[in-house]
Design a protein around this motif. Structure first.
Motif, PDB file in Angstrom:
ATOM      1  N   ALA A  49       9.845 -27.572 -16.106  1.00 33.06           N
ATOM      2  CA  ALA A  49       8.520 -28.200 -15.443  1.00 33.06           C
ATOM      3  C   ALA A  49       7.936 -27.531 -14.396  1.00 33.06           C
ATOM      4  O   ALA A  49       6.762 -27.072 -14.048  1.00 33.06           O
ATOM      5  CB  ALA A  49       8.691 -29.827 -15.120  1.00 33.06           C
ATOM      6  N   SER A  50       8.848 -26.995 -13.349  1.00 36.88           N
ATOM      7  CA  SER A  50       8.327 -26.396 -12.185  1.00 36.88           C
ATOM      8  C   SER A  50       7.869 -24.938 -12.401  1.00 36.88           C
ATOM      9  O   SER A  50       6.725 -24.602 -11.778  1.00 36.88           O
ATOM     10  CB  SER A  50       9.304 -26.260 -11.051  1.00 36.88           C
ATOM     11  N   LEU A  51       8.488 -24.274 -13.452  1.00 35.40           N
ATOM     12  CA  LEU A  51       7.856 -23.004 -13.806  1.00 35.40           C
ATOM     13  C   LEU A  51       6.590 -23.058 -14.558  1.00 35.40           C
ATOM     14  O   LEU A  51       5.636 -22.401 -14.021  1.00 35.40           O
ATOM     15  CB  LEU A  51       9.252 -22.147 -14.984  1.00 35.40           C
ATOM     16  N   LYS A  52       6.591 -24.256 -15.327  1.00 35.12           N
ATOM     17  CA  LYS A  52       4.985 -24.377 -16.049  1.00 35.12           C
ATOM     18  C   LYS A  52       3.850 -24.642 -14.838  1.00 35.12           C
ATOM     19  O   LYS A  52       2.997 -24.310 -15.009  1.00 35.12           O
ATOM     20  CB  LYS A  52       5.194 -25.533 -16.868  1.00 35.12           C
ATOM     21  N   LYS A  53       4.537 -25.626 -13.768  1.00 31.68           N
ATOM     22  CA  LYS A  53       3.370 -25.782 -12.612  1.00 31.68           C
ATOM     23  C   LYS A  53       3.168 -24.480 -11.901  1.00 31.68           C
ATOM     24  O   LYS A  53       2.060 -24.189 -11.743  1.00 31.68           O
ATOM     25  CB  LYS A  53       4.057 -26.678 -11.709  1.00 31.68           C
ATOM     26  N   GLU A  54       4.034 -23.598 -11.731  1.00 29.20           N
ATOM     27  CA  GLU A  54       3.787 -22.237 -11.063  1.00 29.20           C
ATOM     28  C   GLU A  54       3.156 -21.381 -12.011  1.00 29.20           C
ATOM     29  O   GLU A  54       1.969 -20.701 -11.418  1.00 29.20           O
ATOM     30  CB  GLU A  54       5.385 -21.656 -10.572  1.00 29.20           C
ATOM     31  N   LYS A  59      -2.287 -18.982 -12.811  1.00 28.39           N
ATOM     32  CA  LYS A  59      -3.733 -18.666 -13.562  1.00 28.39           C
ATOM     33  C   LYS A  59      -4.645 -19.275 -12.811  1.00 28.39           C
ATOM     34  O   LYS A  59      -5.974 -18.425 -12.766  1.00 28.39           O
ATOM     35  CB  LYS A  59      -3.640 -19.608 -14.951  1.00 28.39           C
ATOM     36  N   LYS A  60      -4.660 -20.219 -11.892  1.00 23.63           N
ATOM     37  CA  LYS A  60      -5.729 -20.570 -11.125  1.00 23.63           C
ATOM     38  C   LYS A  60      -6.197 -19.438 -10.015  1.00 23.63           C
ATOM     39  O   LYS A  60      -7.189 -19.099  -9.736  1.00 23.63           O
ATOM     40  CB  LYS A  60      -5.740 -22.008 -10.573  1.00 23.63           C
ATOM     41  N   LYS A  61      -5.086 -19.039  -9.658  1.00 20.87           N
ATOM     42  CA  LYS A  61      -5.530 -17.711  -8.604  1.00 20.87           C
ATOM     43  C   LYS A  61      -6.171 -16.638  -9.111  1.00 20.87           C
ATOM     44  O   LYS A  61      -7.058 -16.036  -8.612  1.00 20.87           O
ATOM     45  CB  LYS A  61      -4.128 -17.551  -7.936  1.00 20.87           C
ATOM     46  N   ARG A  66     -10.909 -13.076 -10.048  1.00 18.88           N
ATOM     47  CA  ARG A  66     -11.770 -12.543 -10.886  1.00 18.88           C
ATOM     48  C   ARG A  66     -13.170 -13.175 -10.473  1.00 18.88           C
ATOM     49  O   ARG A  66     -14.122 -12.143 -10.668  1.00 18.88           O
ATOM     50  CB  ARG A  66     -11.424 -13.298 -12.326  1.00 18.88           C
ATOM     51  N   GLY A  67     -13.269 -14.437 -10.185  1.00 21.27           N
ATOM     52  CA  GLY A  67     -14.616 -14.840  -9.711  1.00 21.27           C
ATOM     53  C   GLY A  67     -15.025 -14.100  -8.426  1.00 21.27           C
ATOM     54  O   GLY A  67     -16.411 -14.121  -8.315  1.00 21.27           O
TER      55      GLY A  67
END
Length: 208
Positions: A49-54, A59-61, A66-67
């Motif tokens: 779960a922690s790895l998925k959150k990381e 991905k957000k960063k 990119r933005g």
């Protein structure tokens, strides 16, 4: 990865299996054993779960970075451009001789002579220093839309509404009839809007 049914290679229980490859060796593990195998590589304090959150945070960063590279408004770019000082342009010579609008001009590599073409159907080679007309050719059409000076300075190319791209050799004898020496090197199905010489004096033309 493929799903089958049979005994697990790890716990030997009959259950739906996932056929996975480790170092090119196929093994059949049930879903529980696959999850256990994945957890064996976790560091202390890590969970799936922690790895998925990381992963989601990374991905957000990445999207944010990119933005930042996306295009911005033109006025924002203009604010960063240094102001260009006013250009001081001065007329050096005025070449008079055409009877209608001049459509094209090209300089010779000697930086002294140039050729011009006009709606009056004429191509004129000028001496820009003395303002003298060195050569003049009348084409069988009114609009001569393109002209070019050969890099060698020994010929000019021209074309227009006659649908032809012609090359005119220049002679030292100013009384010689250049129109008689004119050679059509390309026939187009429509008017010629541009022409130029390559470094080898081979001529290229553009058709509309």
């Amino acid at each position: 990865m493929a799903a089958t049914f049979g005994p697990c290679d790890s716990c030997s229980k009959a259950s739906p299996l996932m056929n996975i490859y480790i170092k090119s060796e196929a093994i059949n593990y049930c879903s529980f054993c696959v999850e256990m195998m994945a957890c064996q590589g976790l560091q202390k304090g890590e969970t799936l779960a922690s790895l998925k959150k990381e992963s989601e945070n990374l991905k957000k960063k990445l999207e944010e970075e990119r933005g930042k590279l996306n295009d911005i408004e033109l006025h924002q770019v203009a604010e960063k451009v240094e102001v260009v000082a006013a250009l001081s342009l001065k007329t050096r010579r005025v070449l008079k001789g055409h009877g209608n609008k001049v459509l094209c001009m090209d300089w010779c590599k000697d930086k002294r002579r140039l050729v011009s073409s006009s709606q009056d159907g004429k191509v004129i080679v000028w001496d820009a220093f003395t303002l003298n007309k060195e050569h003049g050719v009348t084409l069988p059409c009114t609009w001569v839309m393109a002209c070019a000076y050969a890099p060698s300075g020994c010929a000019v190319a021209c074309g227009g509404l006659d649908n032809k791209c012609s090359v005119v050799p220049l002679s030292l004898d100013r009384n010689e009839n250049l129109a008689a020496k004119k050679k059509s090197v390309a026939m187009h199905t429509n008017y010629v809007s541009g022409c130029s010489f390559t470094n080898s004096d081979m001529q290229v033309s553009n058709e509309q």
